[in-house]
Write a protein that holds these residues in place. Structure first.
Motif, mmCIF file in Angstrom:
data_model
loop_
_atom_site.group_PDB
_atom_site.id
_atom_site.type_symbol
_atom_site.label_atom_id
_atom_site.label_comp_id
_atom_site.label_asym_id
_atom_site.label_seq_id
_atom_site.Cartn_x
_atom_site.Cartn_y
_atom_site.Cartn_z
ATOM 1 N N UNK A 88 0.534 -1.423 -0.079
ATOM 2 C CA UNK A 88 -0.281 0.309 -0.324
ATOM 3 C C UNK A 88 1.389 1.581 0.047
ATOM 4 N N UNK A 89 2.172 1.135 1.051
ATOM 5 C CA UNK A 89 2.996 2.825 0.923
ATOM 6 C C UNK A 89 3.344 2.549 -0.520
ATOM 7 N N UNK A 90 4.531 1.416 -1.064
ATOM 8 C CA UNK A 90 4.676 2.019 -2.443
ATOM 9 C C UNK A 90 3.551 2.430 -3.745
ATOM 10 N N UNK A 91 2.662 1.351 -3.501
ATOM 11 C CA UNK A 91 1.400 2.228 -4.488
ATOM 12 C C UNK A 91 1.327 3.813 -3.903
ATOM 13 N N UNK A 92 1.063 3.859 -2.833
ATOM 14 C CA UNK A 92 0.762 5.414 -2.463
ATOM 15 C C UNK A 92 2.491 6.067 -3.104
ATOM 16 N N UNK A 93 3.758 6.009 -3.132
ATOM 17 C CA UNK A 93 4.582 6.429 -3.674
ATOM 18 C C UNK A 93 4.576 6.629 -4.621
ATOM 19 N N UNK A 94 3.704 5.579 -5.882
ATOM 20 C CA UNK A 94 3.340 6.352 -6.685
ATOM 21 C C UNK A 94 3.097 6.793 -7.751
ATOM 22 N N UNK A 95 2.042 6.907 -6.544
ATOM 23 C CA UNK A 95 0.635 8.230 -7.097
ATOM 24 C C UNK A 95 1.385 9.345 -6.439
ATOM 25 N N UNK A 96 1.858 9.580 -5.512
ATOM 26 C CA UNK A 96 2.346 10.860 -5.366
ATOM 27 C C UNK A 96 3.728 11.130 -6.343
ATOM 28 N N UNK A 97 4.150 10.180 -6.046
ATOM 29 C CA UNK A 97 5.589 10.212 -7.550
ATOM 30 C C UNK A 97 4.711 10.894 -9.033
ATOM 31 N N UNK A 98 3.855 9.680 -9.401
ATOM 32 C CA UNK A 98 3.174 10.162 -10.350
ATOM 33 C C UNK A 98 2.917 11.843 -10.770
ATOM 34 N N UNK A 99 2.036 11.754 -9.431
ATOM 35 C CA UNK A 99 1.687 13.401 -9.148
ATOM 36 C C UNK A 99 2.694 14.659 -9.223
ATOM 37 N N UNK A 100 2.899 14.866 -8.143
ATOM 38 C CA UNK A 100 4.631 15.720 -8.921
ATOM 39 C C UNK A 100 5.035 15.563 -9.860
ATOM 40 N N UNK A 101 5.446 14.835 -10.409
ATOM 41 C CA UNK A 101 6.317 14.713 -11.929
ATOM 42 C C UNK A 101 4.880 15.749 -12.849
ATOM 43 N N UNK A 102 3.437 15.468 -12.424
ATOM 44 C CA UNK A 102 2.648 15.919 -13.229
ATOM 45 C C UNK A 102 2.007 17.431 -12.609
ATOM 46 N N UNK A 103 2.809 17.723 -11.799
ATOM 47 C CA UNK A 103 2.611 19.172 -11.589
ATOM 48 C C UNK A 103 3.557 19.830 -12.013
ATOM 49 N N UNK A 104 5.179 19.065 -11.868
ATOM 50 C CA UNK A 104 6.531 19.762 -12.675
ATOM 51 C C UNK A 104 5.977 19.868 -13.679
ATOM 52 N N UNK A 105 5.535 19.647 -14.573
ATOM 53 C CA UNK A 105 5.389 19.340 -16.144
ATOM 54 C C UNK A 105 3.925 20.949 -16.471
ATOM 55 N N UNK A 106 2.952 20.873 -16.023
ATOM 56 C CA UNK A 106 2.137 21.820 -16.165
ATOM 57 C C UNK A 106 3.229 23.162 -15.277
ATOM 58 N N UNK A 107 3.771 22.898 -14.446
ATOM 59 C CA UNK A 107 4.539 24.475 -14.380
ATOM 60 C C UNK A 107 5.051 24.517 -15.051
ATOM 61 N N UNK A 108 6.090 23.792 -15.386
ATOM 62 C CA UNK A 108 7.061 23.970 -16.753
ATOM 63 C C UNK A 108 6.168 24.714 -17.419
ATOM 64 N N UNK A 109 4.963 24.279 -18.502
ATOM 65 C CA UNK A 109 4.348 24.917 -19.550
ATOM 66 C C UNK A 109 3.730 26.148 -19.283
ATOM 67 N N UNK A 110 3.694 26.412 -17.589
ATOM 68 C CA UNK A 110 2.501 27.577 -17.475
ATOM 69 C C UNK A 110 4.239 28.261 -17.722
ATOM 70 N N UNK A 111 4.948 28.128 -16.771
ATOM 71 C CA UNK A 111 6.385 29.016 -17.305
ATOM 72 C C UNK A 111 6.645 29.647 -18.532
#
Length: 281
Positions: A86-109
């Protein structure tokens, strides 16, 4: 009474389990293997016996009360494995969310940078449009008044008339009058001064190139006249308006050499022009 009544109670079931297991093992033919389920049961029983033995020995040595914990290691391991999954799945979900946020931030810049460039371009276009509108709205200059040639005029009269127009605020008329004076009296005694005043009228009309030419002609021989130091400063200012700061600085450098006794007001204006042109100290 024995010091370890609990030990006797624990040792008795252990002995019974051991004796019960022995006949079973003795009666099982060697060439007839246990099935998988029976083998697991035997392993669990042996594990329980070993744990009970360890508990008894520990109690005999330390005299501490015996606390028997359920030997459910497999279930706990499964539970821990499930939690880790469960923890590994949660970490994967958080990492995926962070990557998506970083990509969206780069597009915004990138989008912000593009918008800034567009805004700068629009600002320049707007400034150019405002300048064109201001030019179109500026009323045309009135034509210069006709010069009466009914009777011949002296050079002094022509010069005085041109100065009168200038003092009245008619820069266009004064400019035309000084040009007429210069053409009519090319060898007049006030040729240099007439060019100086002509430059003044051209400066007032933002004709900086013509003004620079007039000022330069007026001080070509560095006349020792009251208006000459001011002509040097006006020439420098015209050069600054023409985006020629180096020429303006060279001109201002000649002022103290040619006119060391220039009026204080002229020197003040010269310092202001030098600061505007960023001349070296």
């Amino acid at each position: 009474m024995s010091r370890f009544p609990l030990l006797r109670r624990l040792a008795l079931p252990a002995a019974i389990l051991a004796m019960a297991a022995a006949p079973v093992l003795a009666q099982t033919p060697m060439d007839d293997p246990l099935d998988a389920r029976d083998a697991r049961r035997v392993e669990r029983m042996e594990k329980v016996v070993r744990e009970l033995r360890d508990i008894v020995f520990k109690a005999q040595k330390t005299g501490a009360p015996v606390v028997v914990q359920p030997a459910d290691t497999d279930a706990r391991m499964l539970e821990l494995s499930s939690r880790i999954a469960d923890l590994e799945q949660t970490l994967r979900r958080i990492n995926g969310s962070m990557e998506t946020t970083a990509h969206e931030l780069d597009l915004t810049k990138r989008e912000n940078a593009r918008l800034k460039e567009q805004l700068a371009g629009l600002t320049e276009k707007l400034a150019a449009a405002e300048q064109r509108v201001a030019t179109l709205e500026k009323p045309p200059e009135p034509p210069p008044p006709p010069i009466e040639d009914a009777k011949p005029r002296t050079a002094s009269e022509a010069f005085t008339e041109a100065r009168g127009l200038m003092q009245a605020g008619d820069n266009a008329g004064a400019g035309a009058a000084f040009e007429a004076y210069l053409e009519q009296f090319p060898d007049g005694p006030r040729q240099a001064e007439a060019r100086y005043w002509l430059g003044k009228t051209q400066t007032a009309r933002r004709q900086h190139a013509q003004a620079a030419s007039s000022y330069l002609a007026s001080i070509r021989n560095w006349p020792q006249a009251s208006w000459a130091p001011d002509a040097v400063v006006e020439l420098a200012r015209a050069l600054i308006a023409l985006k020629k700061p180096e020429d303006a600085c060279q001109t201002l450098a000649e002022l103290p050499k040619r006119y060391p006794k220039a009026p204080a007001a002229v020197n003040t204006r010269a310092k202001a022009a030098a600061t505007q042109a960023k001349c070296a100290a």
